[in-house]
Structures are given as C-alpha cells and as structure tokens.
Design a protein around this motif. Structure first.
Motif, PDB file in Angstrom:
ATOM      1  N   ALA A   1       0.849  -1.201   0.000  1.00  0.00           N
ATOM      2  CA  ALA A   1       0.000   0.000   0.000  1.00  0.00           C
ATOM      3  C   ALA A   1       0.877   1.241   0.000  1.00  0.00           C
ATOM      4  CB  ALA A   1      -0.923  -0.020   1.208  1.00  0.00           C
ATOM      5  N   MET A   2       1.303   1.663  -1.199  1.00  0.00           N
ATOM      6  CA  MET A   2       2.322   2.695  -1.299  1.00  0.00           C
ATOM      7  C   MET A   2       2.000   3.838  -2.254  1.00  0.00           C
ATOM      8  SD  MET A   2       5.927   0.607  -1.110  1.00  0.00           S
ATOM      9  CE  MET A   2       6.808   2.157  -1.124  1.00  0.00           C
ATOM     10  N   LYS A   3       0.990   3.720  -3.076  1.00  0.00           N
ATOM     11  CA  LYS A   3       0.683   4.782  -4.037  1.00  0.00           C
ATOM     12  C   LYS A   3      -0.506   5.591  -3.511  1.00  0.00           C
ATOM     13  CE  LYS A   3       2.317   2.379  -8.182  1.00  0.00           C
ATOM     14  NZ  LYS A   3       1.943   1.918  -9.549  1.00  0.00           N
ATOM     15  N   VAL A   4      -0.288   6.869  -3.273  1.00  0.00           N
ATOM     16  CA  VAL A   4      -1.323   7.718  -2.698  1.00  0.00           C
ATOM     17  C   VAL A   4      -1.846   8.682  -3.754  1.00  0.00           C
ATOM     18  CG1 VAL A   4      -1.908   9.345  -0.866  1.00  0.00           C
ATOM     19  CG2 VAL A   4      -0.183   7.572  -0.457  1.00  0.00           C
ATOM     20  N   TYR A   5      -3.140   8.598  -4.005  1.00  0.00           N
ATOM     21  CA  TYR A   5      -3.814   9.509  -4.923  1.00  0.00           C
ATOM     22  C   TYR A   5      -4.780  10.383  -4.140  1.00  0.00           C
ATOM     23  CZ  TYR A   5      -2.310   6.822  -9.047  1.00  0.00           C
ATOM     24  OH  TYR A   5      -1.582   6.208 -10.034  1.00  0.00           O
ATOM     25  N   ALA A   6      -4.884  11.644  -4.541  1.00  0.00           N
ATOM     26  CA  ALA A   6      -5.868  12.540  -3.943  1.00  0.00           C
ATOM     27  C   ALA A   6      -6.588  13.292  -5.046  1.00  0.00           C
ATOM     28  CB  ALA A   6      -5.203  13.514  -2.983  1.00  0.00           C
TER      29      ALA A   6
ATOM     30  N   ASP B   1       7.313  10.693  -3.445  1.00  0.00           N
ATOM     31  CA  ASP B   1       8.183  10.500  -2.274  1.00  0.00           C
ATOM     32  C   ASP B   1       7.400  10.318  -0.979  1.00  0.00           C
ATOM     33  OD1 ASP B   1      10.426  10.759  -3.906  1.00  0.00           O
ATOM     34  OD2 ASP B   1      10.435  12.945  -3.675  1.00  0.00           O
ATOM     35  N   PHE B   2       6.226   9.732  -1.087  1.00  0.00           N
ATOM     36  CA  PHE B   2       5.460   9.393   0.114  1.00  0.00           C
ATOM     37  C   PHE B   2       4.626   8.161  -0.204  1.00  0.00           C
ATOM     38  CE2 PHE B   2       1.661   9.542   2.800  1.00  0.00           C
ATOM     39  CZ  PHE B   2       2.269   9.593   4.043  1.00  0.00           C
ATOM     40  N   PRO B   3       4.627   7.169   0.706  1.00  0.00           N
ATOM     41  CA  PRO B   3       5.337   7.131   1.994  1.00  0.00           C
ATOM     42  C   PRO B   3       6.842   6.966   1.829  1.00  0.00           C
ATOM     43  CG  PRO B   3       4.314   5.014   1.546  1.00  0.00           C
ATOM     44  CD  PRO B   3       3.841   5.930   0.462  1.00  0.00           C
ATOM     45  N   PRO B   4       7.621   7.176   2.902  1.00  0.00           N
ATOM     46  CA  PRO B   4       9.072   7.039   2.813  1.00  0.00           C
ATOM     47  C   PRO B   4       9.475   5.626   2.395  1.00  0.00           C
ATOM     48  CG  PRO B   4       8.431   8.129   4.859  1.00  0.00           C
ATOM     49  CD  PRO B   4       7.173   7.600   4.238  1.00  0.00           C
TER      50      PRO B   4
ATOM     51  N   GLY C   1      10.745   1.944   2.181  1.00  0.00           N
ATOM     52  CA  GLY C   1      10.755   0.877   3.179  1.00  0.00           C
ATOM     53  C   GLY C   1       9.526   0.825   4.051  1.00  0.00           C
ATOM     54  N   THR C   2       8.565   1.722   3.812  1.00  0.00           N
ATOM     55  CA  THR C   2       7.330   1.722   4.605  1.00  0.00           C
ATOM     56  C   THR C   2       6.128   1.613   3.678  1.00  0.00           C
ATOM     57  OG1 THR C   2       6.988   4.135   4.563  1.00  0.00           O
ATOM     58  CG2 THR C   2       8.416   3.242   6.300  1.00  0.00           C
ATOM     59  N   GLU C   3       4.993   1.268   4.262  1.00  0.00           N
ATOM     60  CA  GLU C   3       3.725   1.351   3.539  1.00  0.00           C
ATOM     61  C   GLU C   3       2.648   1.865   4.482  1.00  0.00           C
ATOM     62  OE1 GLU C   3       1.710  -2.390   2.404  1.00  0.00           O
ATOM     63  OE2 GLU C   3       3.440  -3.421   3.231  1.00  0.00           O
ATOM     64  N   ILE C   4       1.536   2.252   3.904  1.00  0.00           N
ATOM     65  CA  ILE C   4       0.483   2.859   4.694  1.00  0.00           C
ATOM     66  C   ILE C   4      -0.409   1.774   5.284  1.00  0.00           C
ATOM     67  CG2 ILE C   4      -1.548   4.358   4.606  1.00  0.00           C
ATOM     68  CD1 ILE C   4      -0.069   6.029   2.535  1.00  0.00           C
ATOM     69  N   GLN C   5      -0.578   1.855   6.609  1.00  0.00           N
ATOM     70  CA  GLN C   5      -1.349   0.864   7.346  1.00  0.00           C
ATOM     71  C   GLN C   5      -2.806   1.265   7.506  1.00  0.00           C
ATOM     72  OE1 GLN C   5       0.444  -1.250  10.833  1.00  0.00           O
ATOM     73  NE2 GLN C   5      -0.986   0.011  12.006  1.00  0.00           N
ATOM     74  N   SER C   6      -3.058   2.560   7.681  1.00  0.00           N
ATOM     75  CA  SER C   6      -4.434   3.031   7.781  1.00  0.00           C
ATOM     76  C   SER C   6      -4.493   4.497   7.399  1.00  0.00           C
ATOM     77  CB  SER C   6      -5.000   2.815   9.187  1.00  0.00           C
ATOM     78  OG  SER C   6      -4.375   3.661  10.128  1.00  0.00           O
ATOM     79  N   LEU C   7      -5.704   4.960   7.104  1.00  0.00           N
ATOM     80  CA  LEU C   7      -5.927   6.301   6.591  1.00  0.00           C
ATOM     81  C   LEU C   7      -7.183   6.860   7.236  1.00  0.00           C
ATOM     82  CD1 LEU C   7      -4.666   8.119   4.267  1.00  0.00           C
ATOM     83  CD2 LEU C   7      -6.466   7.183   2.802  1.00  0.00           C
ATOM     84  N   ALA C   8      -7.167   8.149   7.575  1.00  0.00           N
ATOM     85  CA  ALA C   8      -8.338   8.791   8.177  1.00  0.00           C
ATOM     86  C   ALA C   8      -8.411  10.227   7.696  1.00  0.00           C
ATOM     87  CB  ALA C   8      -8.266   8.741   9.705  1.00  0.00           C
ATOM     88  N   ALA C   9      -9.614  10.804   7.734  1.00  0.00           N
ATOM     89  CA  ALA C   9      -9.791  12.182   7.293  1.00  0.00           C
ATOM     90  C   ALA C   9     -10.844  12.878   8.144  1.00  0.00           C
ATOM     91  CB  ALA C   9     -10.203  12.228   5.819  1.00  0.00           C
TER      92      ALA C   9
ATOM     93  N   ALA D   1      -2.276   9.700   7.872  1.00  0.00           N
ATOM     94  CA  ALA D   1      -1.894   8.358   7.449  1.00  0.00           C
ATOM     95  C   ALA D   1      -0.980   7.737   8.496  1.00  0.00           C
ATOM     96  CB  ALA D   1      -1.185   8.405   6.095  1.00  0.00           C
ATOM     97  N   VAL D   2      -1.266   6.499   8.882  1.00  0.00           N
ATOM     98  CA  VAL D   2      -0.426   5.742   9.804  1.00  0.00           C
ATOM     99  C   VAL D   2       0.394   4.750   8.994  1.00  0.00           C
ATOM    100  CG1 VAL D   2      -0.384   4.185  11.786  1.00  0.00           C
ATOM    101  CG2 VAL D   2      -2.121   5.989  11.649  1.00  0.00           C
ATOM    102  N   LEU D   3       1.700   4.755   9.194  1.00  0.00           N
ATOM    103  CA  LEU D   3       2.586   3.843   8.479  1.00  0.00           C
ATOM    104  C   LEU D   3       2.771   2.550   9.271  1.00  0.00           C
ATOM    105  CD1 LEU D   3       5.366   6.278   7.199  1.00  0.00           C
ATOM    106  CD2 LEU D   3       3.079   5.835   6.282  1.00  0.00           C
ATOM    107  N   ASP D   4       3.296   1.532   8.589  1.00  0.00           N
ATOM    108  CA  ASP D   4       3.451   0.238   9.241  1.00  0.00           C
ATOM    109  C   ASP D   4       4.559   0.228  10.289  1.00  0.00           C
ATOM    110  OD1 ASP D   4       5.488   0.461   7.387  1.00  0.00           O
ATOM    111  OD2 ASP D   4       5.290  -1.573   6.598  1.00  0.00           O
ATOM    112  N   ASN D   5       5.364   1.279  10.349  1.00  0.00           N
ATOM    113  CA  ASN D   5       6.387   1.370  11.407  1.00  0.00           C
ATOM    114  C   ASN D   5       5.913   2.175  12.608  1.00  0.00           C
ATOM    115  OD1 ASN D   5       6.400   3.983  10.451  1.00  0.00           O
ATOM    116  ND2 ASN D   5       8.574   4.020   9.883  1.00  0.00           N
ATOM    117  N   GLY D   6       4.638   2.595  12.602  1.00  0.00           N
ATOM    118  CA  GLY D   6       4.075   3.334  13.727  1.00  0.00           C
ATOM    119  C   GLY D   6       4.190   4.837  13.618  1.00  0.00           C
ATOM    120  N   ASP D   7       4.837   5.340  12.552  1.00  0.00           N
ATOM    121  CA  ASP D   7       4.902   6.777  12.340  1.00  0.00           C
ATOM    122  C   ASP D   7       3.576   7.288  11.775  1.00  0.00           C
ATOM    123  OD1 ASP D   7       7.506   6.833  13.215  1.00  0.00           O
ATOM    124  OD2 ASP D   7       8.392   6.903  11.197  1.00  0.00           O
ATOM    125  N   VAL D   8       3.327   8.584  11.979  1.00  0.00           N
ATOM    126  CA  VAL D   8       2.095   9.204  11.506  1.00  0.00           C
ATOM    127  C   VAL D   8       2.430  10.450  10.694  1.00  0.00           C
ATOM    128  CG1 VAL D   8      -0.133  10.192  12.167  1.00  0.00           C
ATOM    129  CG2 VAL D   8       0.889   8.398  13.566  1.00  0.00           C
TER     130      VAL D   8
END
Length: 374
Positions: free
Chosen positions: A119-124, A150-153, A155-163, A170-177
C-alpha cells in the motif's frame, strides 16, 4: 436480499440508489455498469459524495463530482450521479487495487497497492486542502487526481488512513504518523514552517512528539486521535478541545478493538463489546444506556452505527436526514436510545451483515446470503 443498502442524506445522489431524495429506511444501491462480484468492505463518505471499495480493491463512486473528488469522469453532462460507477484515478486506465480510502468534505484520498501488493501509491482528488501534496499544478484546474511523490518514505507502507473536515492522517506500518491539509487547530501537531498563512500543510508531514508507535488514527472535524496497539492502548488527542475531546480523553484503553470518530466525538469499542466514548452529545451522539454487546462500530459526522453480537444494526445520534431511521425526536435526534436499521432476525437464513458504514448523515449496511453478494 443481498448487497449494499443505504439511507440518509441524498441531495446529490451520494447514496447511489438511483434518485436524489433522502430516505429513512435502507434502500439497495444501484450500479451504472456491471455489478461487482465481490462484496463491499470499505465505505468512505464526504459531504456529498461516496467512495466504496470491494474486498479485492475495486473502487466505485456516487454523488457530487463537481469538486473532482470522484476521480476522472468523462462526458460529465451525461453522467447520472445517483448510480455507482467505477472510479478512475489515472488516464492510463490500468487496473488499480485500492487498499485504503478516506474522504474530507469535498475530496477523496485513496491508497493503491503497487505491483508487489504494498500500500504505497497515494492519490488525492477534489479540493486543494487534501491534495496539495501533488506535483502537477495543472491538475488543480483540470481536477485530475494527484499521485503523491516521495510518500510514503522508502521501506514503509500505509497501514491506515483517516480524514476530518479538511485534514488527512496516514499511519505507516512502522508506527509513524503523517498528516496534511488544514492544521490550523493543531490537528496535525506542531506546524512550524511547513504550513502556509492559513495553516494548510502542503505535503505529508511527520507528526513528531508522539510517545508511542501508533496503530490507528481517527479524525474529528478539527481533531485527531491516535492510539497504540491493543495491549498498550495509549491515547493521544491533537487539535481543538471543543466538546472536551482532549481534556476528557482517557490516557489509555488497553483492550480496544475498534476506534472511530464523529466530527465531535471519539468512540472506542473494547474487546468485551463495551463502548467507551467522549465528546459532543447535544443530539444524543454518545452511547445510550443499556447497549447490548457490540461486534463493530462506525461513526458518521454526528451519528453512530453499531453491529451487535446478535446481528442487529443499531443507530443513534443526529438523524435529521433519515440516517438513523424513521423514528426520531425533535431536530431529528435519536437520543438516549437507538433504532434498529437491520437485523438478522428478519433476513433469510444464511444471511450475514458483513460491513457497516457511516458518513455525513449517511448510513450503510452490506448484507450477504450464502456467500452471494450484489
């Protein structure tokens, strides 16, 4: 009786039921093309548009397309917005598989899986607040979806998304937000030099100062709530303290199972089926007394849907558009009690309620029977 059913506010056809009238009882959604073979598992709703996603990542839209929040739409004048249609994010029209979706009032953010399934390609798409991380300035006038760079960084992927109303987290799989959009109320943490004069963050910015790895984020109108993994369950609320969202928040709820948020309240379902909530309650948004054991919950703008262990879909809160069912009090409130929107007791044997959803005065229930979907 299989498929996705909707009720509530429908002035722009966002329920996808073939017309633009509000309804207070569940009506089955309609598709303009072929009906998807796979069941709907995600429902995200903005002010006047809806995005639904199936279990295999197919995405469809209904409602107001004028902001661009419904992706690339050709022959706009000939489009019936009251029926769900396939969502297109790229002019290449290559198949895309959506992992996560979230909507602000008039934009949509979708996370698409890459060739390796990450889960790495973010469209808006839609208004600028939620899509300013794009690189193609020409897309603002043509309203083509932006693919973030250049998002997400690495080696990471997006774990969840909220608005929320106008911000995305966006919460990444390494726990960063990371967050972007309108952070004027502090809902994106300390802004520093990353925001413009109106408090809008133009690229995904890491939210620093969080004392734990984040498992999930939810967004109120101008507030963000972060929670760590179950078993730890530490809670941190950022942004406006209206309705006591920050000052009355618990420090931890270790045994949490699900978290959701209205514009003015935060709701955490515990593993024992009990619901903890705090925030706005002027229309009965907080849990009524005597709730049965719950299986899952979702929160809309100012109302809640809950699936009980016994297979009833309950709703309470502000139901002025019929989103909480036909029986309401003054101002459309369902206060201190709940309505039953659907029940396995009244469905054919073998039926299952597989998903519930809630948006801006909209409610959704997905029903399957013996493995069959829409």
């Amino acid at each position: 009786m299989d498929g996705l059913f909707a009720l509530g506010s429908n002035g722009s056809g966002q329920l996808g039921i073939g017309h633009k009238g509000d309804v207070s009882v569940p009506k089955q959604v309609v598709f303009a093309g072929e009906v998807p073979e796979h069941e709907v598992t995600q429902i995200a709703a903005g002010g006047n548009h809806t995005i639904i996603v199936t279990e295999v990542g197919e995405a469809y839209w209904a409602g107001d397309l004028s902001s661009g929040a419904c992706g690339i739409v050709e022959n706009v004048g000939d489009i019936d917005e009251t029926k769900f249609r396939e969502l297109v994010l790229s002019t290449s029209r290559n198949p895309m598989f959506v992992a996560h979706v979230a909507c602000t009032w008039d934009s949509s953010v979708l996370v698409v899986r890459d060739e390796a399934g990450r889960a790495m390609k973010v469209y808006a798409c839609g208004v600028a607040d939620a899509r300013t991380a794009g690189i193609d300035s020409g897309s603002y006038t043509t309203r083509l979806p932006d693919l973030f760079i250049d998002f997400p960084p690495p080696g990471t992927e997006i774990q969840s998304l909220a608005a929320g109303f106008r911000h995305v987290v966006a919460v990444l799989d390494n726990g960063d937000v990371y967050g972007w959009g309108n952070g004027r109320k502090g809902q994106l943490g300390e802004l520093g030099d990353s925001a413009d004069s109106k408090g809008v963050v133009h690229r995904p910015q890491k939210i620093d100062g969080i004392p734990f790895k984040v498992a999930k984020a939810v967004c109120c109108q101008y507030t963000t709530c972060l929670i760590s993994e179950p078993g730890d369950g530490r809670v941190l609320v950022l942004g406006a303290d209206k309705w006591g969202l920050k000052s009355t928040a618990p420090t931890e709820i270790p045994n949490w199972n699900t978290i959701s948020a209205t514009w003015g309240g935060i709701y955490i379902l515990q593993r024992n089926g009990r619901l903890v909530a705090w925030g706005r309650d002027d229309h009965g948004q907080l849990p009524p007394p005597g709730l049965p054991e719950l299986e899952s919950i979702v929160a809309g703008s100012e109302h809640i849907l809950a699936l009980t262990k016994d297979g009833d879909v309950l709703s309470w809160g502000w139901g002025e558009h019929g989103n909480c069912g036909p029986q309401t009090e003054k101002f459309g409130d369902v206060k201190g009690r709940w309505n039953v929107l659907a029940s396995l007791k009244h469905l054919p044997e073998g039926s299952k309620i597989t998903a519930i959803g809630a948006g801006c005065a909209t409610s959704w229930v997905n029903i399957t029977t013996d493995g069959l979907f829409l």
